[in-house]
Scaffold this active site. Structure first.
Site, PDB file in Angstrom:
ATOM      1  N   GLU A  60      26.944   7.402 -34.191  1.00  0.00           N
ATOM      2  CA  GLU A  60      27.644   7.326 -32.906  1.00  0.00           C
ATOM      3  C   GLU A  60      28.535   8.534 -32.653  1.00  0.00           C
ATOM      4  OE1 GLU A  60      27.463   4.823 -35.044  1.00  0.00           O
ATOM      5  OE2 GLU A  60      26.262   3.342 -33.962  1.00  0.00           O
ATOM      6  N   HIS A 129      31.323  -7.685 -31.852  1.00  0.00           N
ATOM      7  CA  HIS A 129      30.273  -7.400 -30.857  1.00  0.00           C
ATOM      8  C   HIS A 129      30.624  -7.963 -29.488  1.00  0.00           C
ATOM      9  CE1 HIS A 129      28.052  -6.520 -34.527  1.00  0.00           C
ATOM     10  NE2 HIS A 129      27.120  -5.942 -33.806  1.00  0.00           N
TER      11      HIS A 129
END
Ligand SMILES: Cc1ncc(C[n+]2csc(CCOP(=O)(O)OP(=O)(O)O)c2C)c(N)n1
Lengths: 324, 341
Positions: A60, A129
């Site tokens: 990322e 999440h």
């Protein structure tokens, strides 16, 4: 008018932007061969080629930093971070690089990148999440932050975000991906920084963004049964946010409730409330209230998560309190 | 994959002396600029922190000689040499370090953020390792735009310990990007030798990622230039390469750092490896006379004094102009000025 799903509107916006401008590229984990973890870029590799729809390793920080470097070198990258929770790994690229490049280099060049990422609960995805971290980014000068609530605004804002010369954090809500909504046939672009009024009412203004807009609309329907007419303002853009529209609504209703799914403390709602308490002070006939998540990580269990998320009942209760 | 360390001889032929003289000019320009900054910093005329690259000039001069103006570089906190060698505006450079409105970054960046997009200098960086991914993305853009340019990522040996390093090596190798990694290995990361910070070598890392690596004497500008020319050509056609330059940090981590943590013998020995001394010796051996060198010195001193004088005379930056550059343009999309209702 046609019906379109939220996810499909995003896909359409990506496709139209790529067709309109060859410098637009997509980059992220699983965006290319798989068409996106949630399917947002489905079909785009086939249409625009693997050179413009790029699968990355699970890196990322590097992919977000690469988007900055690519943006400084002539492209308009749209980077996808699979869950907003993982933006913790790209903070340097966004906060120290993308946000500041234009300013700290004396306006030599801007950073026309978009970072798309889904936030939000409701799917039992648990503490890592489901988070809504938009306030972090809205706090950084140089970044823009948007969060559409329906398919039409998802399309219109994403087109505007990609066309924008500055870095934009584009936040989608996972629980809205399957939502269907009316979109105009000509699919208009929606300028960043403009709120929309989804329901007119004379008694109270409810300001929300993202999935919380639907919570607010449900509450407004309940309240209408009690004879209370709520005006629902969909903020759509969080940074910059449309304080004119919010102030105008407050000036009509004289009562304000702000709703969002992110935790209440130090959140986007706090900013709106503080600002309206300043420039809208003379308009207020009651306390400005916030309805948002409690100060806890997003829980996994269905029961806990439901209690965690702002509900129409809590919004209606807040409205009754400010009107009392 | 990594190659044996074979320092190349300076290129031969009748152009060799002229080429070396051009490199020497670049070395002197960087050195004199930084010495000037050092004095002005000591006098309190340069605000903030500055990290000088004295002792490391040959890396900048040698690598940049192999690049075109279209090639892009991403730099580090110790980036003056990179910026100057890439050909940035000297006036803009001094004005930036003195925080003037005429500075390259209009006085908003300073030493750690000097950038000149017009010569492909994408910025010094205050974050160790951050330039790596910016260069990665720039290389990706060059390839996507098919413009035949390459990107160069400069980094210190301390950055090897950052996670981003590993992500970028992997992606560059995976995608065969036109990206040259240039490590300036001066053996130090702030106040701790990098030998106490790393459990691996860059050579071993390069082998793990399958990226050709060469380690050279980074203080011999002819050696750097020769290797850089070869590697840049390979990067343009084949993909990433790593150039590890053994070099010397002569000054402290930042100006004002008395380097109490360093062995006096180590510091004293650094002069033997001075890039300017090495190049001057080679030029003398090639028959280039003293006057050629002193002409360069005179010309450069005049350029620097002119840039310093212009910077000193330049106006301070305006707050309103800075505010207007947080975002591009005005109107819709321009956030309201907060707190001025
Ligand atoms: C992410 C980050 N961590 C720490 C620092 C503080 N810092 C600045 S320079 C430096 C040492 C870097 O060493 P190296 O990469 O070897 O470069 P050198 O200073 O030797 O040129 C450190 C730790 C920083 N700027 N950024």
């Amino acid at each position: 008018m046609a019906e379109m799903r939220y996810l499909r509107a995003i896909n359409q916006a990506l496709a139209d932007a790529m067709a309109a401008d060859p410098s637009v590229i997509l980059i992220g984990e699983d965006v290319s061969e798989a068409g996106g973890a949630f399917g947002a870029s489905r079909g785009l590799r086939e249409r625009f080629g693997a050179e413009r729809v790029i699968d990355t390793p699970i890196s990322e920080a590097a992919l977000a930093g690469a988007a900055v470097g690519a943006a400084l070198s002539g492209l308009r990258p749209v980077a996808e971070i699979m869950f907003m929770d993982f933006t913790t790994l790209v903070m340097d690229a966004l906060v120290n690089q993308a946000a500041k490049a234009r300013f700290m280099f004396g306006g030599q060049r801007s950073v026309p990148m978009v970072l798309r990422t889904p936030h939000g609960g409701g799917l039992g995805a648990g503490p890592q999440h489901s988070q809504c971290l938009e306030a972090w980014f809205a706090h950084v000068p140089g970044l823009k932050v948007v969060c559409p609530s329906d398919p039409a605004s998802a399309y219109g804002l994403l087109r505007a975000a990609i066309a924008d010369p500055d870095p934009v954090v584009f936040i989608e809500h996972k629980a809205l991906y399957a939502m269907k909504g009316e979109v105009p046939d000509d699919l208009p672009v929606i300028p960043l920084g403009q709120a929309g009024i989804l329901r007119h009412g004379r008694d109270v203004s409810i300001v929300a963004y993202g999935a919380a807009v639907h919570t607010a609309l449900t509450a407004a329907t309940q309240l209408a049964g009690e004879g209370i007419e709520a005006e629902v303002v969909d903020l759509r853009s969080i940074q910059p946010w449309d304080e004119e529209t919010v102030l105008a609504s407050l000036s009509r209703t004289h009562h304000l409730v702000v709703v969002h799914e992110a935790v209440e403390a130090f959140g986007v709602g706090a900013e709106i409330v503080a600002r309206m308490a300043d420039i809208g002070f003379d308009e207020l006939d009651g306390p400005i209230l916030r309805v948002a998540a409690p100060f806890m990580p997003v829980p996994f269990s269905k029961g806990l998560e439901t209690a965690y998320l702002p509900s129409p009942e809590r919004v209606a209760a807040a409205v009754r309190r400010t009107l009392a | 994959m990594s190659e044996p360390t074979t320092p190349a001889a300076p290129s031969t032929g009748h152009n060799a002396a002229a080429e070396l003289l051009a490199l020497y000019r670049s070395l002197v320009l960087i050195r004199r600029c930084e010495e000037r900054l050092s004095t002005m910093f000591a006098d309190g005329e340069v605000p903030g922190f500055i990290h000088l690259s004295i002792g490391q000039e040959a890396v900048s001069a040698g690598v940049m000689a192999a690049l075109t103006p279209q090639d892009t570089i991403a730099s580090t906190h110790r980036g003056h040499g990179h910026a100057i060698a890439k050909g940035l505006s000297l006036d803009g450079f001094f004005a930036e370090l003195l925080a003037r409105d005429t500075g390259l970054c209009r006085g908003r960046g300073g030493s750690m953020h000097v950038a000149d997009m017009s010569v492909g200098m994408l910025g010094a960086n205050g974050i160790v390792g951050a330039g790596l991914s910016i260069a990665l993305g720039s290389a990706l853009a060059h390839r996507t735009l098919k413009n035949d340019a390459i990107a160069v990522a400069f980094f210190g040996d301390g950055a090897l310990a950052e996670g981003l390093m590993h992500e970028c090596l992997n992606m560059a190798a995976l995608w065969k990007l036109p990206l040259l990694f240039v490590c300036e290995n001066n053996g130090w990361g702030e106040f701790l030798p990098t030998s106490k910070q790393l459990s691996f070598s860059l050579e071993g890392l390069a082998a793990a990622y399958g990226i050709p690596h060469v380690a050279i004497d980074g203080n011999d500008v002819a050696v750097v230039a020769a290797h850089a020319a070869r590697l840049v050509a390979e990067v343009r056609s084949e993909g990433p390469r790593i150039l590890e330059c053994q070099t010397t940090r002569v000054r402290g981590h930042f100006e004002g750092d008395a380097q109490k943590y360093r062995d006096p013998d180590e510091l004293a020995a650094l002069s033997e490896r001075d890039p300017l001394g090495i190049a001057a010796g080679q030029l003398a051996a090639m028959g280039v006379g003293e006057t050629a060198l002193s002409d360069i010195a005179t010309e450069i001193a005049a350029r620097i004094e002119a840039a310093v004088a212009a910077a000193r005379a330049a106006p301070a930056p305006l707050f309103e102009a800075a505010m207007a550059d947080v975002y591009t343009g005005a109107g819709i999309g321009q956030p309201a000025m907060q707190g001025d209702a």
